[in-house]
Write an enzyme that holds these catalytic residues in place. Structure first.
Site, PDB file in Angstrom:
ATOM      1  N   ASP A   1      -9.119  -5.889  -4.516  1.00  0.00           N
ATOM      2  CA  ASP A   1      -8.774  -4.736  -3.690  1.00  0.00           C
ATOM      3  C   ASP A   1      -9.800  -3.627  -3.897  1.00  0.00           C
ATOM      4  OD1 ASP A   1      -7.516  -2.607  -2.371  1.00  0.00           O
ATOM      5  OD2 ASP A   1      -5.522  -3.301  -2.959  1.00  0.00           O
TER       6      ASP A   1
ATOM      7  N   SER B   1       0.838  -1.199   0.000  1.00  0.00           N
ATOM      8  CA  SER B   1       0.000   0.000   0.000  1.00  0.00           C
ATOM      9  C   SER B   1       0.884   1.266   0.000  1.00  0.00           C
ATOM     10  CB  SER B   1      -0.951  -0.037   1.204  1.00  0.00           C
ATOM     11  OG  SER B   1      -1.968   0.914   1.095  1.00  0.00           O
TER      12      SER B   1
ATOM     13  N   HIS C   1      -7.297  -5.908  -0.074  1.00  0.00           N
ATOM     14  CA  HIS C   1      -6.141  -5.023   0.059  1.00  0.00           C
ATOM     15  C   HIS C   1      -5.095  -5.546   1.042  1.00  0.00           C
ATOM     16  CE1 HIS C   1      -3.958  -1.320  -0.379  1.00  0.00           C
ATOM     17  NE2 HIS C   1      -4.077  -1.004   0.892  1.00  0.00           N
TER      18      HIS C   1
END
Length: 211
Positions: A163, A80, A191
């Site tokens: 995601d 991320s 995610h």
């Protein structure tokens, strides 16, 4: 099987704890694993109010990389927003990185300012573990990452196709904008593949380590 040194970098609002399943799998396979708590994250004692710039936020990773000897080339893995800190380390320590792996991560390029990928529409829909920042006022001040340093490090991108925070379309847009050595897809992953699909994620990391 050649043993590798993985350095795992967490996403915004999280900490080194997010990698606990992956750490167990990778170390059981005989590899060395290092995780870091970025500033104002995880068990790092700083508060967000004490961190005014992205460089300060990434400093624990930079200090760890600086302490590596020149023979200890690592596989640097960012998740991320951790992809941005990985990119900063790539630009500063390209000779210490064997490979950079972006896991559903923001991935900048050598053509635009690092803030470019954050300027696109995205939504982080899950609740973050700690108050965090994407340093959107500071990142535009950071110079573009260089092709000679950042661009010299081989990159792999691992897509999470379910995601909802960084959508698959957004992930593929970043890859198209900045092509990588290899693209892998974790089917059915949200995610947080280190929680939802840890075996699949680590299978890819172990495969990458050997190739």
């Amino acid at each position: 099987m050649e043993k590798r040194h993985f350095v795992l970098v967490h996403g915004a609002g999280h900490g080194a704890w997010e990698w606990y399943k992956a750490t167990g799998i990778l170390t059981a396979a005989g590899h060395r694993v290092t995780t870091v708590d970025l500033a104002a994250s995880g068990n790092n004692p700083k508060r967000l109010s004490d961190v005014s710039t992205f460089s300060e936020y990434s400093q624990p990773l930079i200090e760890m990389m600086d302490g590596l000897n020149s023979q200890d080339k690592v596989i640097l893995v960012g998740h991320s927003f951790g992809g941005m800190s990985v990119a900063l380390a790539m630009d500063r320590f390209p000779d210490k990185i064997l490979l950079a792996v972006f896991v559903a991560a923001f991935m900048p390029d050598c053509t635009n300012l690092p803030s470019f990928v954050l300027d696109k529409d995205f939504a982080l829909t899950r609740k973050l573990g700690r108050e965090t920042s994407f340093f959107q006022e500071d990142l535009p001040k950071i110079p573009m990452f260089s092709r000679e340093r950042f661009g010299s490090v081989a990159r792999v991108y691992i897509i999470c196709d379910q995601d909802k925070a960084l959508t698959e379309d957004f992930q593929r847009w970043m890859i198209e904008n900045n092509p990588v050595k290899e693209v892998k897809v974790i089917q059915g992953s949200d995610h947080m593949p280190m929680f939802s699909k840890p075996k699949e994620l680590c299978s890819y990391l172990l495969e990458i380590a050997q190739t």
